[in-house]
Design an enzyme around this catalytic site. Structure first.
Site, PDB file in Angstrom:
ATOM      1  N   GLU A 131       0.863  -1.196   0.000  1.00 37.93           N
ATOM      2  CA  GLU A 131       0.000   0.000   0.000  1.00 37.93           C
ATOM      3  C   GLU A 131       0.890   1.233   0.000  1.00 37.93           C
ATOM      4  O   GLU A 131       2.087   1.135   0.318  1.00 37.93           O
ATOM      5  CB  GLU A 131      -0.890  -0.001   1.253  1.00 37.93           C
ATOM      6  CG  GLU A 131      -1.870  -1.164   1.267  1.00 37.93           C
ATOM      7  CD  GLU A 131      -2.761  -1.158   2.509  1.00 37.93           C
ATOM      8  OE1 GLU A 131      -2.651  -0.221   3.330  1.00 37.93           O
ATOM      9  OE2 GLU A 131      -3.550  -2.101   2.628  1.00 37.93           O
ATOM     10  N   PRO A 132       0.290   2.405  -0.295  1.00 34.72           N
ATOM     11  CA  PRO A 132       1.115   3.622  -0.327  1.00 34.72           C
ATOM     12  C   PRO A 132       1.895   3.836   0.975  1.00 34.72           C
ATOM     13  O   PRO A 132       3.040   4.266   0.941  1.00 34.72           O
ATOM     14  CB  PRO A 132       0.082   4.733  -0.558  1.00 34.72           C
ATOM     15  CG  PRO A 132      -1.046   4.053  -1.276  1.00 34.72           C
ATOM     16  CD  PRO A 132      -1.080   2.650  -0.744  1.00 34.72           C
ATOM     17  N   TRP A 162       1.305  -0.818  -6.486  1.00 33.50           N
ATOM     18  CA  TRP A 162       2.391  -1.639  -7.062  1.00 33.50           C
ATOM     19  C   TRP A 162       1.952  -3.052  -7.406  1.00 33.50           C
ATOM     20  O   TRP A 162       2.792  -3.947  -7.413  1.00 33.50           O
ATOM     21  CB  TRP A 162       3.576  -1.758  -6.095  1.00 33.50           C
ATOM     22  CG  TRP A 162       4.156  -0.519  -5.568  1.00 33.50           C
ATOM     23  CD1 TRP A 162       4.306  -0.174  -4.269  1.00 33.50           C
ATOM     24  CD2 TRP A 162       4.717   0.572  -6.323  1.00 33.50           C
ATOM     25  NE1 TRP A 162       4.907   1.051  -4.159  1.00 33.50           N
ATOM     26  CE2 TRP A 162       5.166   1.521  -5.408  1.00 33.50           C
ATOM     27  CE3 TRP A 162       4.863   0.825  -7.698  1.00 33.50           C
ATOM     28  CZ2 TRP A 162       5.757   2.718  -5.793  1.00 33.50           C
ATOM     29  CZ3 TRP A 162       5.448   2.008  -8.076  1.00 33.50           C
ATOM     30  CH2 TRP A 162       5.890   2.936  -7.127  1.00 33.50           C
ATOM     31  N   THR A 164       1.437  -6.119  -9.410  1.00 37.85           N
ATOM     32  CA  THR A 164       1.729  -6.718 -10.713  1.00 37.85           C
ATOM     33  C   THR A 164       0.426  -7.339 -11.220  1.00 37.85           C
ATOM     34  O   THR A 164      -0.200  -8.131 -10.501  1.00 37.85           O
ATOM     35  CB  THR A 164       2.846  -7.783 -10.563  1.00 37.85           C
ATOM     36  OG1 THR A 164       4.009  -7.131 -10.057  1.00 37.85           O
ATOM     37  CG2 THR A 164       3.158  -8.463 -11.894  1.00 37.85           C
ATOM     38  N   GLN A 359      29.319  -1.406 -19.750  1.00 31.80           N
ATOM     39  CA  GLN A 359      30.657  -0.817 -19.861  1.00 31.80           C
ATOM     40  C   GLN A 359      31.470  -1.552 -20.928  1.00 31.80           C
ATOM     41  O   GLN A 359      32.166  -0.925 -21.740  1.00 31.80           O
ATOM     42  CB  GLN A 359      31.349  -0.892 -18.488  1.00 31.80           C
ATOM     43  CG  GLN A 359      32.659  -0.160 -18.415  1.00 31.80           C
ATOM     44  CD  GLN A 359      32.484   1.353 -18.606  1.00 31.80           C
ATOM     45  OE1 GLN A 359      31.401   1.888 -18.422  1.00 31.80           O
ATOM     46  NE2 GLN A 359      33.552   2.027 -19.008  1.00 31.80           N
ATOM     47  N   GLU A 386       9.827  -7.688  -3.584  1.00 37.40           N
ATOM     48  CA  GLU A 386       9.957  -8.899  -2.754  1.00 37.40           C
ATOM     49  C   GLU A 386      10.907  -8.655  -1.583  1.00 37.40           C
ATOM     50  O   GLU A 386      11.654  -9.537  -1.179  1.00 37.40           O
ATOM     51  CB  GLU A 386      10.447 -10.079  -3.597  1.00 37.40           C
ATOM     52  CG  GLU A 386       9.407 -10.612  -4.553  1.00 37.40           C
ATOM     53  CD  GLU A 386       8.337 -11.439  -3.850  1.00 37.40           C
ATOM     54  OE1 GLU A 386       7.150 -11.219  -4.165  1.00 37.40           O
ATOM     55  OE2 GLU A 386       8.661 -12.262  -2.991  1.00 37.40           O
ATOM     56  N   SER A 389      16.809  -4.672  -0.735  1.00 36.03           N
ATOM     57  CA  SER A 389      18.083  -5.238  -0.255  1.00 36.03           C
ATOM     58  C   SER A 389      18.308  -4.900   1.218  1.00 36.03           C
ATOM     59  O   SER A 389      18.852  -5.709   1.972  1.00 36.03           O
ATOM     60  CB  SER A 389      19.247  -4.715  -1.102  1.00 36.03           C
ATOM     61  OG  SER A 389      19.234  -5.338  -2.372  1.00 36.03           O
TER      62      SER A 389
END
Ligand SMILES: Cc1cc2nc3c(=O)[nH]c(=O)nc-3n(C[C@H](O)[C@H](O)[C@H](O)COP(=O)(O)OP(=O)(O)OC[C@H]3O[C@@H](n4cnc5c(N)ncnc54)[C@H](O)[C@@H]3O)c2cc1C
Length: 406
Positions: A131-132, A162, A164, A359, A386, A389
């Site tokens: 949720e927001p 968000w 999916t 690169q 999910e 990090s």
């Protein structure tokens, strides 16, 4: 006789080769177009459904593979093909796993097939938790589920973000709070059947990467659901809430949700590995053939060592993912949050490897003529969804220290 083995076995290798063919022949050629269109690639999902790659049976078979590596192998190959299309194909499994993990046999039998539809009429499903004001802090959900005992109905109100496949899904699985005082332990999951009044799509997000995957808000406005849409049933929920209230009085902590996350995170890590491997392969080919100063650029240790590090980190990530997947399949306790470790390492590796690949390709790496630019954009989500990090590090730090690290 040693029983230790890292050999996935003939069945899994056959699945890997089959999916690799689909990824190379169907997904790769379509990847740039759907990334530009920023739309769900329905024809590709349909093609996957016709071949049996987009089906409940296929994922259930991989999910219950006793070695545990069925799902990671499938994820790696599909996301090697393309991450945006890959997420459109496997996004449904997020909702399906929620039903498999929390639903009764009858609920699984009713809802899981409807999530996929049929090859002639494919459907997708959405899992709506964030949720927001409740992203990393899942205990802060505000979407409320209130029971109307007279009608045996649940009434849901709130805004999810968000999601999916949010709004375009046939079946939505919505996590809502029944008792906000209990935080995450006061929450329950509900199935919102196709065509239910009150559920609508809010904003569709324009994204940096995985643009072929649809991400949107889902608005729930007095959504009335029959009692049987509560996953697991009311009796089980009431028992769970009573235990949680007792636990709260004693200061106890529930860990069932954490165990589920530990088991599902390696699958997401495997998606990141697919992207990283794809970018590494492009860079290796390019370095062998691109000539500067009269010799292939890979002749320079500076470039060759970069490739050596890329490959080493990819392989290390896969070993972490396979270990955690094997642990989940064999009911081993995640005492050091090994599932979170695998997702953390693989997600960060995908971001780093795709940046190195850009690169190595020089100016070409910066253009949409070559796929590494898209892969780099796609990889960025793997340190965000999910569990970011930072949240993975928090979970690992708590597991290894036993301390309530904040
Ligand atoms: C493309 C996409 C698809 C998604 N799909 C789904 C879906 O299908 N279903 C669903 O429910 N959700 C989905 N999500 C939501 C996703 O899981 C969240 O975005 C994610 O959990 C982070 O929440 P947030 O965006 O609110 O960030 P926040 O939680 O606001 O975090 C912002 C920053 O603060 C850091 N932070 C927060 N708390 C701490 C802490 N305690 N310690 C250290 N750092 C911290 C975070 O790591 C991050 O860097 C999706 C997101 C995206 C972008």
């Amino acid at each position: 006789m040693s029983t230790f083995s890292l050999d996935p076995g003939a069945d899994q290798l056959a699945v890997r080769d089959w999916l690799h063919g689909f990824a190379a022949e169907v997904m790769r050629p379509a990847a740039a177009e759907w990334d530009e269109r920023e739309e769900t690639p329905w024809p590709v999902i349909q093609e996957a459904a016709k071949l049996g790659i987009y089906s409940l049976d296929f994922y259930a078979q991989q999910f219950f593979d006793p070695s545990g590596v069925g799902i990671p192998i499938a994820m790696e190959e599909l996301f090697w093909g393309d991450a945006g299309i890959g997420l459109s194909i496997v996004g449904t499994t997020l909702a399906a796993v929620a039903v498999l993990a929390n639903g009764t046999e009858e609920q699984i039998g009713t809802w899981a097939p409807q999530m996929f539809g049929t090859p002639d009429d494919v459907k997708v499903a959405a899992f709506c938790s964030s949720e927001p004001d409740a992203g990393s802090d899942v205990s802060a959900l505000r979407t409320k589920a209130v029971y109307d005992g007279a009608k045996d109905e649940w009434v849901l109100n709130g805004t999810k973000t968000w999601a999916t496949n949010g709004g375009i899904a046939a079946v939505h699985v919505v996590v809502a709070t029944v008792d906000p005082a209990l935080g995450a332990r006061g929450q329950a999951s509900f199935v919102v059947p196709p065509g239910t009044p009150g559920l609508s799509q809010g904003q569709k997000f324009k994204k940096h990467g995985i643009r072929a995957s649809h991400t949107a808000e889902v608005v729930l406005d007095d959504v009335r659901l029959p009692g049987h849409c509560l996953l697991g049933g009311k009796e089980k929920l009431d028992e769970r809430l009573a235990r949680a209230r007792e636990g709260a009085a004693r200061g106890g902590r529930g860990n069932a949700a954490m165990a589920t996350f530990e088991a599902s995170r390696p699958a997401v890590g495997a998606q990141a590995i697919g992207i990283a491997r794809a970018a590494y392969e492009v860079a290796l080919d390019y370095a062998r053939t691109r000539v500067q100063f009269g010799r292939p650029i890979i002749d320079n240790q500076g470039v060759a060592f970069q490739l050596a590090d890329m490959r080493t980190r990819i392989d290390a990530s896969r070993l972490l993912v396979w270990r955690a997947s094997w642990m989940a399949a064999n009911n081993r306790p995640f005492t050091a949050a090994e599932g979170s470790m695998s997702k953390l390492h693989a997600g960060e590796t995908a971001k780093w490897v795709t940046a190195q690949a850009m690169q190595i390709l020089g100016g070409n790496g910066f253009t949409r003529e070559y796929p590494v630019e898209r892969m780099h954009r796609d990889s960025a989500i793997y340190s965000i969804f999910e569990g970011t990090s930072e949240i993975q590090r928090l979970v690992i730090a708590r597991a290894i220290s036993g301390m309530p690290i904040r």
